[in-house]
Design a protein around this motif. Sequence first.
Motif, PDB file in Angstrom:
ATOM      1  N   GLN A 111     -14.672  42.661  20.314  1.00 53.45           N
ATOM      2  CA  GLN A 111     -16.029  43.146  20.080  1.00 53.45           C
ATOM      3  C   GLN A 111     -17.041  42.007  20.114  1.00 53.45           C
ATOM      4  O   GLN A 111     -16.703  40.835  19.888  1.00 53.45           O
ATOM      5  CB  GLN A 111     -16.107  43.881  18.739  1.00 53.45           C
ATOM      6  CG  GLN A 111     -15.231  45.122  18.661  1.00 53.45           C
ATOM      7  CD  GLN A 111     -15.620  46.167  19.700  1.00 53.45           C
ATOM      8  OE1 GLN A 111     -16.805  46.455  19.888  1.00 53.45           O
ATOM      9  NE2 GLN A 111     -14.627  46.728  20.385  1.00 53.45           N
ATOM     10  N   SER A 112     -18.301  42.378  20.354  1.00 54.54           N
ATOM     11  CA  SER A 112     -19.361  41.399  20.548  1.00 54.54           C
ATOM     12  C   SER A 112     -19.555  40.440  19.365  1.00 54.54           C
ATOM     13  O   SER A 112     -19.689  39.230  19.567  1.00 54.54           O
ATOM     14  CB  SER A 112     -20.676  42.120  20.857  1.00 54.54           C
ATOM     15  OG  SER A 112     -21.696  41.195  21.159  1.00 54.54           O
ATOM     16  N   PRO A 113     -19.603  40.928  18.098  1.00 50.84           N
ATOM     17  CA  PRO A 113     -19.786  39.983  16.983  1.00 50.84           C
ATOM     18  C   PRO A 113     -18.674  38.942  16.896  1.00 50.84           C
ATOM     19  O   PRO A 113     -18.934  37.751  16.704  1.00 50.84           O
ATOM     20  CB  PRO A 113     -19.786  40.898  15.750  1.00 50.84           C
ATOM     21  CG  PRO A 113     -20.221  42.220  16.262  1.00 50.84           C
ATOM     22  CD  PRO A 113     -19.639  42.328  17.635  1.00 50.84           C
ATOM     23  N   ARG A 114     -17.435  39.395  17.051  1.00 46.94           N
ATOM     24  CA  ARG A 114     -16.308  38.463  17.005  1.00 46.94           C
ATOM     25  C   ARG A 114     -16.350  37.508  18.191  1.00 46.94           C
ATOM     26  O   ARG A 114     -16.001  36.338  18.087  1.00 46.94           O
ATOM     27  CB  ARG A 114     -15.001  39.258  17.002  1.00 46.94           C
ATOM     28  CG  ARG A 114     -13.755  38.388  16.827  1.00 46.94           C
ATOM     29  CD  ARG A 114     -12.503  39.234  16.872  1.00 46.94           C
ATOM     30  NE  ARG A 114     -11.321  38.404  16.992  1.00 46.94           N
ATOM     31  CZ  ARG A 114     -10.113  38.868  17.268  1.00 46.94           C
ATOM     32  NH1 ARG A 114      -9.938  40.166  17.459  1.00 46.94           N
ATOM     33  NH2 ARG A 114      -9.087  38.040  17.358  1.00 46.94           N
ATOM     34  N   LEU A 115     -16.791  38.022  19.332  1.00 50.07           N
ATOM     35  CA  LEU A 115     -16.929  37.201  20.529  1.00 50.07           C
ATOM     36  C   LEU A 115     -17.891  36.047  20.277  1.00 50.07           C
ATOM     37  O   LEU A 115     -17.656  34.908  20.698  1.00 50.07           O
ATOM     38  CB  LEU A 115     -17.440  38.071  21.683  1.00 50.07           C
ATOM     39  CG  LEU A 115     -17.157  37.618  23.111  1.00 50.07           C
ATOM     40  CD1 LEU A 115     -15.669  37.662  23.397  1.00 50.07           C
ATOM     41  CD2 LEU A 115     -17.911  38.504  24.089  1.00 50.07           C
ATOM     42  N   PHE A 116     -18.986  36.324  19.582  1.00 50.43           N
ATOM     43  CA  PHE A 116     -20.010  35.312  19.318  1.00 50.43           C
ATOM     44  C   PHE A 116     -19.516  34.268  18.324  1.00 50.43           C
ATOM     45  O   PHE A 116     -19.607  33.065  18.590  1.00 50.43           O
ATOM     46  CB  PHE A 116     -21.275  35.985  18.777  1.00 50.43           C
ATOM     47  CG  PHE A 116     -22.371  35.028  18.422  1.00 50.43           C
ATOM     48  CD1 PHE A 116     -23.212  34.504  19.385  1.00 50.43           C
ATOM     49  CD2 PHE A 116     -22.561  34.624  17.089  1.00 50.43           C
ATOM     50  CE1 PHE A 116     -24.218  33.609  19.059  1.00 50.43           C
ATOM     51  CE2 PHE A 116     -23.561  33.735  16.755  1.00 50.43           C
ATOM     52  CZ  PHE A 116     -24.399  33.229  17.742  1.00 50.43           C
ATOM     53  N   TRP A 117     -18.994  34.724  17.178  1.00 53.89           N
ATOM     54  CA  TRP A 117     -18.655  33.810  16.086  1.00 53.89           C
ATOM     55  C   TRP A 117     -17.350  33.058  16.316  1.00 53.89           C
ATOM     56  O   TRP A 117     -17.224  31.902  15.896  1.00 53.89           O
ATOM     57  CB  TRP A 117     -18.586  34.566  14.762  1.00 53.89           C
ATOM     58  CG  TRP A 117     -19.894  35.161  14.340  1.00 53.89           C
ATOM     59  CD1 TRP A 117     -20.237  36.480  14.358  1.00 53.89           C
ATOM     60  CD2 TRP A 117     -21.044  34.456  13.869  1.00 53.89           C
ATOM     61  NE1 TRP A 117     -21.528  36.651  13.921  1.00 53.89           N
ATOM     62  CE2 TRP A 117     -22.059  35.432  13.606  1.00 53.89           C
ATOM     63  CE3 TRP A 117     -21.328  33.113  13.626  1.00 53.89           C
ATOM     64  CZ2 TRP A 117     -23.317  35.088  13.127  1.00 53.89           C
ATOM     65  CZ3 TRP A 117     -22.588  32.778  13.145  1.00 53.89           C
ATOM     66  CH2 TRP A 117     -23.563  33.752  12.905  1.00 53.89           C
ATOM     67  N   GLN A 118     -16.375  33.675  16.974  1.00 58.87           N
ATOM     68  CA  GLN A 118     -15.061  33.049  17.102  1.00 58.87           C
ATOM     69  C   GLN A 118     -14.796  32.414  18.466  1.00 58.87           C
ATOM     70  O   GLN A 118     -13.868  31.617  18.603  1.00 58.87           O
ATOM     71  CB  GLN A 118     -13.956  34.082  16.812  1.00 58.87           C
ATOM     72  CG  GLN A 118     -13.973  34.589  15.382  1.00 58.87           C
ATOM     73  CD  GLN A 118     -12.793  35.514  15.082  1.00 58.87           C
ATOM     74  OE1 GLN A 118     -11.833  35.584  15.831  1.00 58.87           O
ATOM     75  NE2 GLN A 118     -12.878  36.227  13.975  1.00 58.87           N
ATOM     76  N   HIS A 119     -15.571  32.777  19.469  1.00 61.00           N
ATOM     77  CA  HIS A 119     -15.320  32.234  20.808  1.00 61.00           C
ATOM     78  C   HIS A 119     -16.488  31.396  21.334  1.00 61.00           C
ATOM     79  O   HIS A 119     -16.277  30.275  21.805  1.00 61.00           O
ATOM     80  CB  HIS A 119     -15.011  33.380  21.780  1.00 61.00           C
ATOM     81  CG  HIS A 119     -13.718  34.079  21.480  1.00 61.00           C
ATOM     82  ND1 HIS A 119     -12.530  33.736  22.058  1.00 61.00           N
ATOM     83  CD2 HIS A 119     -13.447  35.109  20.637  1.00 61.00           C
ATOM     84  CE1 HIS A 119     -11.555  34.509  21.599  1.00 61.00           C
ATOM     85  NE2 HIS A 119     -12.090  35.356  20.739  1.00 61.00           N
TER      86      HIS A 119
END
Length: 288
Positions: A200-208
């Motif tokens: 998902q987009s939020p996890r994509l931003f913070w973790q990747h």
Amino acid sequence: MQSFVIRKTIQLIMALLVLLGVSALPSLIVQMRPDFSKYFKTVEQQLNLLTAWDTITYYNATAAENRLLFPDLEPFIQETLLIFSSALICSAVAALLYAFLFYQAGPKIRSLLTQVTRTLEMVPDLFWVIFSQCIVIILFKTTGFNRIEIAGGADDHVRFLPILTLSLTTVFFFIKWLTGRIQEEQGASYLELARAKGIQSPRLFWQHLLPNLFYRFYLFFRTNIITILSSLVVIEYTFNVQGMFRFILINQDFSILLVLLLLIYVPFFIFDTVVELCIPRSWKGGIS
């Protein structure tokens, strides 16, 4: 590791030589003419001071006497560190939240956000100082609220407005860099792979995305630290903050200037060395 130690040692020696030269620069011009003999004599005196820190004195106007620089300088250092670190934390958190909003937004919202931040970025530091003081004065006149100090004194510490003002002058600085890198990385292969896996987009931003930007953001911050410190000089002087920059403006002495330069550079050098040792190679993304 050996090459790293050699490189850092050379960097430290060269930096110390530059700081010695810079701290003696005011003695170079005498009666509108360069005086190199006096300049090199001052450099020699500054070099001798490096081995005798505990003997450096300054004139205390309140006590009308010469006093040892240490420990009298320590409260001024603590005040500067408090304002500087608090403002950096506030501006970094605000910039990250803004960057996340920018990452999630559509093209029209992104265009609007970019225009607003570009406009605010061009506002000079002094405007934020005057603007914040005016807001406090208007607030006091309309509501009678007087808990916010607009200027400091010998025994009074003003912190809220300096922290707020420095945060405003740096947050747009950080935002411009972050949003630019987000647009560059938007179609990167590692993000495309993560999307294909259903992340998902939020996890994509913070973790990747952020881990891949971390080291580059640090390099950007390191390169532009002088700009932030120059803003802090203006803020300390304008708000009458009892910090070390205002201290040197009041006590204009070659030895005190050298101490101030070393107090700024040496901690950053140590921090930079630790960062280079600790940051994983994968975060550096091939940047040397």
